[in-house]
Design a protein around this motif. Sequence first.
Motif, PDB file in Angstrom:
ATOM      1  N   LYS A 253       0.840  -1.207   0.000  1.00 15.84           N
ATOM      2  CA  LYS A 253       0.000   0.000   0.000  1.00 15.84           C
ATOM      3  C   LYS A 253       0.873   1.254   0.000  1.00 15.84           C
ATOM      4  O   LYS A 253       0.536   2.249  -0.646  1.00 15.84           O
ATOM      5  N   THR A 254       2.005   1.215   0.736  1.00 11.36           N
ATOM      6  CA  THR A 254       2.882   2.389   0.824  1.00 11.36           C
ATOM      7  C   THR A 254       3.452   2.743  -0.539  1.00 11.36           C
ATOM      8  O   THR A 254       3.447   3.918  -0.944  1.00 11.36           O
ATOM      9  N   VAL A 255       3.944   1.726  -1.264  1.00 13.15           N
ATOM     10  CA  VAL A 255       4.493   1.974  -2.610  1.00 13.15           C
ATOM     11  C   VAL A 255       3.391   2.490  -3.534  1.00 13.15           C
ATOM     12  O   VAL A 255       3.601   3.425  -4.316  1.00 13.15           O
ATOM     13  N   ALA A 256       2.194   1.909  -3.436  1.00 13.67           N
ATOM     14  CA  ALA A 256       1.079   2.361  -4.289  1.00 13.67           C
ATOM     15  C   ALA A 256       0.769   3.828  -4.036  1.00 13.67           C
ATOM     16  O   ALA A 256       0.587   4.604  -4.987  1.00 13.67           O
ATOM     17  N   ASP A 257       0.718   4.234  -2.768  1.00 15.46           N
ATOM     18  CA  ASP A 257       0.443   5.637  -2.445  1.00 15.46           C
ATOM     19  C   ASP A 257       1.560   6.549  -2.944  1.00 15.46           C
ATOM     20  O   ASP A 257       1.302   7.645  -3.466  1.00 15.46           O
ATOM     21  N   ILE A 275      -6.009   2.290  -5.640  1.00 15.32           N
ATOM     22  CA  ILE A 275      -6.869   1.428  -4.830  1.00 15.32           C
ATOM     23  C   ILE A 275      -6.018   0.387  -4.103  1.00 15.32           C
ATOM     24  O   ILE A 275      -5.112  -0.201  -4.679  1.00 15.32           O
ATOM     25  N   HIS A 276      -6.317   0.221  -2.823  1.00 11.99           N
ATOM     26  CA  HIS A 276      -5.694  -0.836  -2.029  1.00 11.99           C
ATOM     27  C   HIS A 276      -6.567  -1.083  -0.812  1.00 11.99           C
ATOM     28  O   HIS A 276      -7.633  -0.462  -0.658  1.00 11.99           O
ATOM     29  N   ALA A 277      -6.157  -1.984   0.065  1.00 10.05           N
ATOM     30  CA  ALA A 277      -7.011  -2.445   1.159  1.00 10.05           C
ATOM     31  C   ALA A 277      -7.361  -1.345   2.162  1.00 10.05           C
ATOM     32  O   ALA A 277      -8.369  -1.439   2.851  1.00 10.05           O
ATOM     33  N   ASN A 278      -6.538  -0.277   2.249  1.00  9.84           N
ATOM     34  CA  ASN A 278      -6.830   0.789   3.207  1.00  9.84           C
ATOM     35  C   ASN A 278      -7.834   1.804   2.671  1.00  9.84           C
ATOM     36  O   ASN A 278      -8.274   2.678   3.405  1.00  9.84           O
ATOM     37  N   LYS A 279      -8.155   1.704   1.401  1.00  7.44           N
ATOM     38  CA  LYS A 279      -9.137   2.608   0.810  1.00  7.44           C
ATOM     39  C   LYS A 279     -10.542   2.094   1.114  1.00  7.44           C
ATOM     40  O   LYS A 279     -10.803   0.897   1.036  1.00  7.44           O
ATOM     41  N   GLY A 280     -11.452   2.998   1.414  1.00 10.20           N
ATOM     42  CA  GLY A 280     -12.828   2.601   1.699  1.00 10.20           C
ATOM     43  C   GLY A 280     -13.485   1.974   0.480  1.00 10.20           C
ATOM     44  O   GLY A 280     -13.071   2.214  -0.663  1.00 10.20           O
ATOM     45  N   GLN A 281     -14.543   1.186   0.749  1.00  7.20           N
ATOM     46  CA  GLN A 281     -15.219   0.472  -0.339  1.00  7.20           C
ATOM     47  C   GLN A 281     -15.742   1.430  -1.412  1.00  7.20           C
ATOM     48  O   GLN A 281     -15.556   1.203  -2.602  1.00  7.20           O
ATOM     49  N   ASN A 282     -16.400   2.499  -1.007  1.00  4.96           N
ATOM     50  CA  ASN A 282     -16.951   3.436  -1.983  1.00  4.96           C
ATOM     51  C   ASN A 282     -15.849   4.104  -2.801  1.00  4.96           C
ATOM     52  O   ASN A 282     -15.999   4.311  -4.009  1.00  4.96           O
ATOM     53  N   THR A 283     -14.743   4.432  -2.138  1.00  5.90           N
ATOM     54  CA  THR A 283     -13.604   5.037  -2.849  1.00  5.90           C
ATOM     55  C   THR A 283     -13.070   4.088  -3.911  1.00  5.90           C
ATOM     56  O   THR A 283     -12.786   4.491  -5.047  1.00  5.90           O
ATOM     57  N   ARG A 284     -12.949   2.809  -3.558  1.00  4.26           N
ATOM     58  CA  ARG A 284     -12.424   1.828  -4.508  1.00  4.26           C
ATOM     59  C   ARG A 284     -13.368   1.658  -5.694  1.00  4.26           C
ATOM     60  O   ARG A 284     -12.937   1.625  -6.852  1.00  4.26           O
ATOM     61  N   ASP A 303      -2.425  -6.024  -5.268  1.00  2.01           N
ATOM     62  CA  ASP A 303      -3.047  -7.221  -5.843  1.00  2.01           C
ATOM     63  C   ASP A 303      -4.495  -7.413  -5.435  1.00  2.01           C
ATOM     64  O   ASP A 303      -5.162  -8.305  -5.947  1.00  2.01           O
ATOM     65  N   VAL A 304      -4.988  -6.548  -4.542  1.00  2.75           N
ATOM     66  CA  VAL A 304      -6.406  -6.606  -4.186  1.00  2.75           C
ATOM     67  C   VAL A 304      -7.274  -6.423  -5.432  1.00  2.75           C
ATOM     68  O   VAL A 304      -8.399  -6.885  -5.492  1.00  2.75           O
ATOM     69  N   ALA A 305      -6.701  -5.767  -6.468  1.00  4.28           N
ATOM     70  CA  ALA A 305      -7.494  -5.474  -7.669  1.00  4.28           C
ATOM     71  C   ALA A 305      -7.090  -6.283  -8.881  1.00  4.28           C
ATOM     72  O   ALA A 305      -7.669  -6.119  -9.949  1.00  4.28           O
ATOM     73  N   SER A 306      -6.106  -7.174  -8.739  1.00  8.60           N
ATOM     74  CA  SER A 306      -5.583  -7.838  -9.937  1.00  8.60           C
ATOM     75  C   SER A 306      -6.611  -8.712 -10.631  1.00  8.60           C
ATOM     76  O   SER A 306      -6.499  -8.995 -11.811  1.00  8.60           O
ATOM     77  N   ARG A 307      -7.657  -9.150  -9.903  1.00  5.42           N
ATOM     78  CA  ARG A 307      -8.672  -9.994 -10.525  1.00  5.42           C
ATOM     79  C   ARG A 307     -10.042  -9.335 -10.507  1.00  5.42           C
ATOM     80  O   ARG A 307     -11.022  -9.976 -10.806  1.00  5.42           O
ATOM     81  N   GLY A 308     -10.124  -8.101 -10.124  1.00  6.95           N
ATOM     82  CA  GLY A 308     -11.434  -7.484  -9.991  1.00  6.95           C
ATOM     83  C   GLY A 308     -11.721  -6.367 -10.955  1.00  6.95           C
ATOM     84  O   GLY A 308     -12.661  -5.608 -10.759  1.00  6.95           O
ATOM     85  N   ILE A 309     -10.918  -6.224 -12.001  1.00  8.71           N
ATOM     86  CA  ILE A 309     -11.128  -5.137 -12.951  1.00  8.71           C
ATOM     87  C   ILE A 309     -11.364  -5.725 -14.332  1.00  8.71           C
ATOM     88  O   ILE A 309     -10.514  -6.419 -14.868  1.00  8.71           O
ATOM     89  N   ASP A 310     -12.530  -5.460 -14.880  1.00  9.79           N
ATOM     90  CA  ASP A 310     -12.850  -5.961 -16.210  1.00  9.79           C
ATOM     91  C   ASP A 310     -13.046  -4.777 -17.140  1.00  9.79           C
ATOM     92  O   ASP A 310     -14.140  -4.255 -17.296  1.00  9.79           O
ATOM     93  N   VAL A 311     -11.951  -4.313 -17.716  1.00  7.92           N
ATOM     94  CA  VAL A 311     -11.980  -3.186 -18.645  1.00  7.92           C
ATOM     95  C   VAL A 311     -11.358  -3.669 -19.941  1.00  7.92           C
ATOM     96  O   VAL A 311     -10.223  -4.144 -19.954  1.00  7.92           O
TER      97      VAL A 311
END
Length: 436
Positions: A253-257, A275-284, A303-311
């Motif tokens: 999360k630190t590197v992502a920020d 987006i990462h685990a410390n971000k609120g659900q609505n923000t994500r 990696d919280v998002a590696s399988r959840g984005i369908d673009v």
Amino acid sequence: MPKKFEEFKLNRQILNAVEEAGFTEATPIQEKAIGPVLSGQDLFGIAQTGTGKTAAYVLPMLMKLKYAQGENPRALILVPTRELALQIEEQVRLFSTYTDLRTVVIFGGIGPKTQKEQIAKGLDILVATPGRFLDLYLTGDINTRSLQFLVLDEADKMMDMGFIGSIHRILEVVPRKRQNLLFSATMSDLVHKIAGDFLKNPLTIEVAAQATPAQTVTQKMYAVPNFKTKINLLAHLLKDDEFKRLIIFCKTKTVADNINNFIARRFGEDAVRVIHANKGQNTRINSINSFKEGNVRILVATDVASRGIDVSEVSHVINFDVPIVTEDYVHRIGRTGRAFNEGIAITFYNEAERYYIDKIEKLIRQKIDEEEIPQSIFIEETPFDERQAIAREIDAQKRKENPDFKGAFHEKKKQYTSPTKKNNKKSYPSKNKKRR
């Protein structure tokens, strides 16, 4: 020739929804799976992300459920993350537009009150993460007696996240007589075990060699000595107009920020979301939607998002850090090259991350093309703390492969834990030199 959806035994309501969604020809996983699922077979599908596997089980499921009936779920789709749950719910709603089938999605990270209210209104299809499903089952809010379908999607990720115990508990509370579908991008020992516990005489479908990236993805990598040089290379690449829409994956999360802040300063705050685990659900959710709609060009994610984005039009994926769970590499780069589009996946690795590159190449059974860092990129000196962390990581890797290995940080060399500046230079010489 790919099979057209009109050739499957699907009703007109589903075919109209498929056509409106812009799909005409079935992908290989859809072509192989729809018929057997319609016939009632248990199925084990080995398919990477971006192959259309969601539609491969959702379309025949909708056909068999036909219309709203009763108050309790008749189909349960279990997924590892809330992002993937939301993505699948969106696809179910898309394909069931002209039916009265009711879908509810539940996941953790938010209070359960609204989810309980939605379930109480009655539903046919429940999309859930394992933890939240068990929570609401144990409070009596979910009744499983009407279940006809049970789907485990992204089974390998569920095993990586430690859900095997939860899955076994769920198998104890669902009817024995049901149709089971399991999908995974890779075949680990745990996936093989859960498949044996879960499926009955399944038909196994493999649309590509296990864990091979999509053929539409071009893979490249750069040997980059340290964090600051990775930032320099990233800034250089982002100046190129061909990076139309990209996802940058990081390990923490630190590197992502930090990367998000750097890009916002360099290219403007409207260019990037994180987006990462410390971000609120609505923000994500808002960040992913902004990225999908093209309002922001860059998404930085763990990696919280590696399988959840369908673009469908992600032009590039950049692995700023190499994933430690090697299978995650396949899922990360699967965010590009989707729906027959071409994509490029670029990976930065330092000396310690080379260990994971070797494992990834073994997993995907191919070599990743190595590129030279452009001469215009300034190669930063590796700071002492980072140099020390890399040395520790390499020692740990060698010890993992050979328990008898004695590295620079074993107990006989404790004097090096707080070296003087002079010893610093001697003990940990920097191999990185500035280009002149």
